[in-house]
Design a protein around this motif. Structure first.
Motif, PDB file in Angstrom:
ATOM      1  N   MET A   1      -1.665 -41.433  55.247  1.00 56.42           N
ATOM      2  CA  MET A   1      -1.529 -41.326  53.802  1.00 56.42           C
ATOM      3  C   MET A   1      -2.804 -40.725  53.223  1.00 56.42           C
ATOM      4  N   ALA A   2      -2.650 -39.768  52.339  1.00 55.01           N
ATOM      5  CA  ALA A   2      -3.792 -39.138  51.687  1.00 55.01           C
ATOM      6  C   ALA A   2      -4.379 -40.071  50.642  1.00 55.01           C
ATOM      7  N   ASP A   3      -5.671 -39.914  50.406  1.00 51.39           N
ATOM      8  CA  ASP A   3      -6.335 -40.704  49.371  1.00 51.39           C
ATOM      9  C   ASP A   3      -6.232 -39.937  48.059  1.00 51.39           C
ATOM     10  N   ASN A   4      -5.223 -40.246  47.264  1.00 41.37           N
ATOM     11  CA  ASN A   4      -5.011 -39.580  45.986  1.00 41.37           C
ATOM     12  C   ASN A   4      -5.788 -40.313  44.903  1.00 41.37           C
ATOM     13  N   TYR A   5      -6.529 -39.545  44.106  1.00 41.53           N
ATOM     14  CA  TYR A   5      -7.239 -40.173  42.994  1.00 41.53           C
ATOM     15  C   TYR A   5      -7.392 -39.187  41.851  1.00 41.53           C
ATOM     16  N   PHE A   6      -7.675 -39.718  40.683  1.00 47.49           N
ATOM     17  CA  PHE A   6      -7.886 -38.956  39.462  1.00 47.49           C
ATOM     18  C   PHE A   6      -9.132 -39.526  38.826  1.00 47.49           C
ATOM     19  N   GLU A   7     -10.082 -38.668  38.497  1.00 41.63           N
ATOM     20  CA  GLU A   7     -11.371 -39.118  37.989  1.00 41.63           C
ATOM     21  C   GLU A   7     -11.608 -38.576  36.590  1.00 41.63           C
ATOM     22  N   GLY A   8     -12.133 -39.403  35.702  1.00 44.01           N
ATOM     23  CA  GLY A   8     -12.436 -38.944  34.357  1.00 44.01           C
ATOM     24  C   GLY A   8     -12.901 -40.072  33.463  1.00 44.01           C
ATOM     25  N   VAL A   9     -12.701 -39.875  32.158  1.00 45.49           N
ATOM     26  CA  VAL A   9     -13.167 -40.811  31.140  1.00 45.49           C
ATOM     27  C   VAL A   9     -11.964 -41.394  30.398  1.00 45.49           C
ATOM     28  N   GLU A  31      -2.087 -50.332  29.270  1.00 44.74           N
ATOM     29  CA  GLU A  31      -2.028 -48.924  29.647  1.00 44.74           C
ATOM     30  C   GLU A  31      -3.295 -48.211  29.181  1.00 44.74           C
ATOM     31  N   TYR A  32      -3.652 -47.162  29.923  1.00 46.12           N
ATOM     32  CA  TYR A  32      -4.849 -46.372  29.636  1.00 46.12           C
ATOM     33  C   TYR A  32      -4.551 -44.901  29.877  1.00 46.12           C
ATOM     34  N   VAL A  33      -5.298 -44.028  29.196  1.00 49.57           N
ATOM     35  CA  VAL A  33      -5.264 -42.600  29.486  1.00 49.57           C
ATOM     36  C   VAL A  33      -6.670 -42.194  29.905  1.00 49.57           C
ATOM     37  N   VAL A  34      -6.735 -41.553  31.076  1.00 52.65           N
ATOM     38  CA  VAL A  34      -8.004 -41.029  31.589  1.00 52.65           C
ATOM     39  C   VAL A  34      -7.920 -39.508  31.532  1.00 52.65           C
ATOM     40  N   GLU A  35      -9.015 -38.862  31.104  1.00 51.53           N
ATOM     41  CA  GLU A  35      -9.049 -37.407  30.971  1.00 51.53           C
ATOM     42  C   GLU A  35     -10.140 -36.827  31.859  1.00 51.53           C
ATOM     43  N   GLU A  36      -9.788 -35.764  32.570  1.00 55.12           N
ATOM     44  CA  GLU A  36     -10.773 -35.048  33.387  1.00 55.12           C
ATOM     45  C   GLU A  36     -11.895 -34.530  32.492  1.00 55.12           C
ATOM     46  N   GLU A  37     -13.052 -34.346  33.080  1.00 53.47           N
ATOM     47  CA  GLU A  37     -14.182 -33.821  32.323  1.00 53.47           C
ATOM     48  C   GLU A  37     -14.503 -32.380  32.710  1.00 53.47           C
ATOM     49  N   PRO A  42      -8.500 -29.651  30.285  1.00 50.10           N
ATOM     50  CA  PRO A  42      -8.563 -30.860  31.112  1.00 50.10           C
ATOM     51  C   PRO A  42      -7.222 -31.583  31.166  1.00 50.10           C
ATOM     52  N   ARG A  43      -6.897 -32.073  32.352  1.00 51.50           N
ATOM     53  CA  ARG A  43      -5.664 -32.844  32.536  1.00 51.50           C
ATOM     54  C   ARG A  43      -5.896 -34.291  32.126  1.00 51.50           C
ATOM     55  N   LYS A  44      -4.796 -34.953  31.810  1.00 56.74           N
ATOM     56  CA  LYS A  44      -4.834 -36.374  31.450  1.00 56.74           C
ATOM     57  C   LYS A  44      -3.849 -37.118  32.334  1.00 56.74           C
ATOM     58  N   MET A  45      -4.125 -38.399  32.554  1.00 60.44           N
ATOM     59  CA  MET A  45      -3.239 -39.239  33.357  1.00 60.44           C
ATOM     60  C   MET A  45      -3.101 -40.596  32.677  1.00 60.44           C
ATOM     61  N   LEU A  46      -1.861 -41.064  32.536  1.00 56.75           N
ATOM     62  CA  LEU A  46      -1.577 -42.401  32.027  1.00 56.75           C
ATOM     63  C   LEU A  46      -1.444 -43.332  33.220  1.00 56.75           C
ATOM     64  N   ASN A  59     -11.842 -54.866  33.384  1.00 56.84           N
ATOM     65  CA  ASN A  59     -12.559 -54.815  32.109  1.00 56.84           C
ATOM     66  C   ASN A  59     -12.791 -53.371  31.645  1.00 56.84           C
ATOM     67  N   ILE A  60     -11.732 -52.576  31.590  1.00 58.60           N
ATOM     68  CA  ILE A  60     -11.824 -51.155  31.252  1.00 58.60           C
ATOM     69  C   ILE A  60     -11.924 -50.990  29.741  1.00 58.60           C
ATOM     70  N   SER A  61     -12.854 -50.126  29.306  1.00 57.56           N
ATOM     71  CA  SER A  61     -13.062 -49.861  27.884  1.00 57.56           C
ATOM     72  C   SER A  61     -13.054 -48.364  27.617  1.00 57.56           C
ATOM     73  N   LEU A  62     -12.874 -47.999  26.346  1.00 56.53           N
ATOM     74  CA  LEU A  62     -12.953 -46.597  25.956  1.00 56.53           C
ATOM     75  C   LEU A  62     -14.291 -46.002  26.387  1.00 56.53           C
ATOM     76  N   LYS A  63     -14.264 -44.768  26.816  1.00 57.91           N
ATOM     77  CA  LYS A  63     -15.416 -43.981  27.250  1.00 57.91           C
ATOM     78  C   LYS A  63     -15.944 -44.378  28.629  1.00 57.91           C
ATOM     79  N   ASP A  64     -15.324 -45.372  29.280  1.00 60.18           N
ATOM     80  CA  ASP A  64     -15.718 -45.705  30.653  1.00 60.18           C
ATOM     81  C   ASP A  64     -15.331 -44.558  31.572  1.00 60.18           C
ATOM     82  N   ARG A  65     -16.185 -44.260  32.535  1.00 58.91           N
ATOM     83  CA  ARG A  65     -15.873 -43.288  33.581  1.00 58.91           C
ATOM     84  C   ARG A  65     -15.189 -44.065  34.706  1.00 58.91           C
ATOM     85  N   VAL A  66     -13.991 -43.602  35.129  1.00 52.41           N
ATOM     86  CA  VAL A  66     -13.222 -44.314  36.143  1.00 52.41           C
ATOM     87  C   VAL A  66     -12.709 -43.356  37.212  1.00 52.41           C
ATOM     88  N   LYS A  67     -12.389 -43.925  38.353  1.00 52.59           N
ATOM     89  CA  LYS A  67     -11.733 -43.207  39.446  1.00 52.59           C
ATOM     90  C   LYS A  67     -10.489 -44.013  39.781  1.00 52.59           C
TER      91      LYS A  67
END
Length: 83
Positions: A1-9, A31-37, A42-46, A59-67
């Motif tokens: 299985m491939a390691d699929n991930y999406f990184e952004g803010v 629910e959260y939306v993360v946007e590529e930088e 830039p793509r977005k992911m819900l 403990n996810i907050s707005l402007k957090d950088r996540v993977k």
């Protein structure tokens, strides 16, 4: 299985939604939306975090950088398919 991930803010977060399943089990999700930088478009992911314990632990907050690591698997229910 491939390691699929999406990184952004994190650019959006819903309120925590709560309910009770048909079996009487309480549940929570957020629910959260993360946007590529990168890139001009830039793509977005819900994505959704299920469970009060996970919502508190992450403990996810707005402007957090996540993977966000994900795995895709379609399921059928009543003649429709869902990821």
């Amino acid at each position: 299985m491939a390691d699929n991930y999406f990184e952004g803010v994190i650019i959006w977060a819903s309120d925590i939604q709560r309910g009770t399943s048909s079996k009487g089990t309480e549940w929570a999700r957020q629910e959260y939306v993360v946007e590529e930088e990168r890139g001009a478009f830039p793509r977005k992911m819900l994505f959704t975090v299920f469970g009060e314990d996970k919502i508190r632990r992450f403990n996810i907050s707005l402007k957090d950088r996540v993977k966000v690591h994900f795995d895709i698997n379609a399921r059928e229910s009543n003649g429709k398919f869902y990821n």
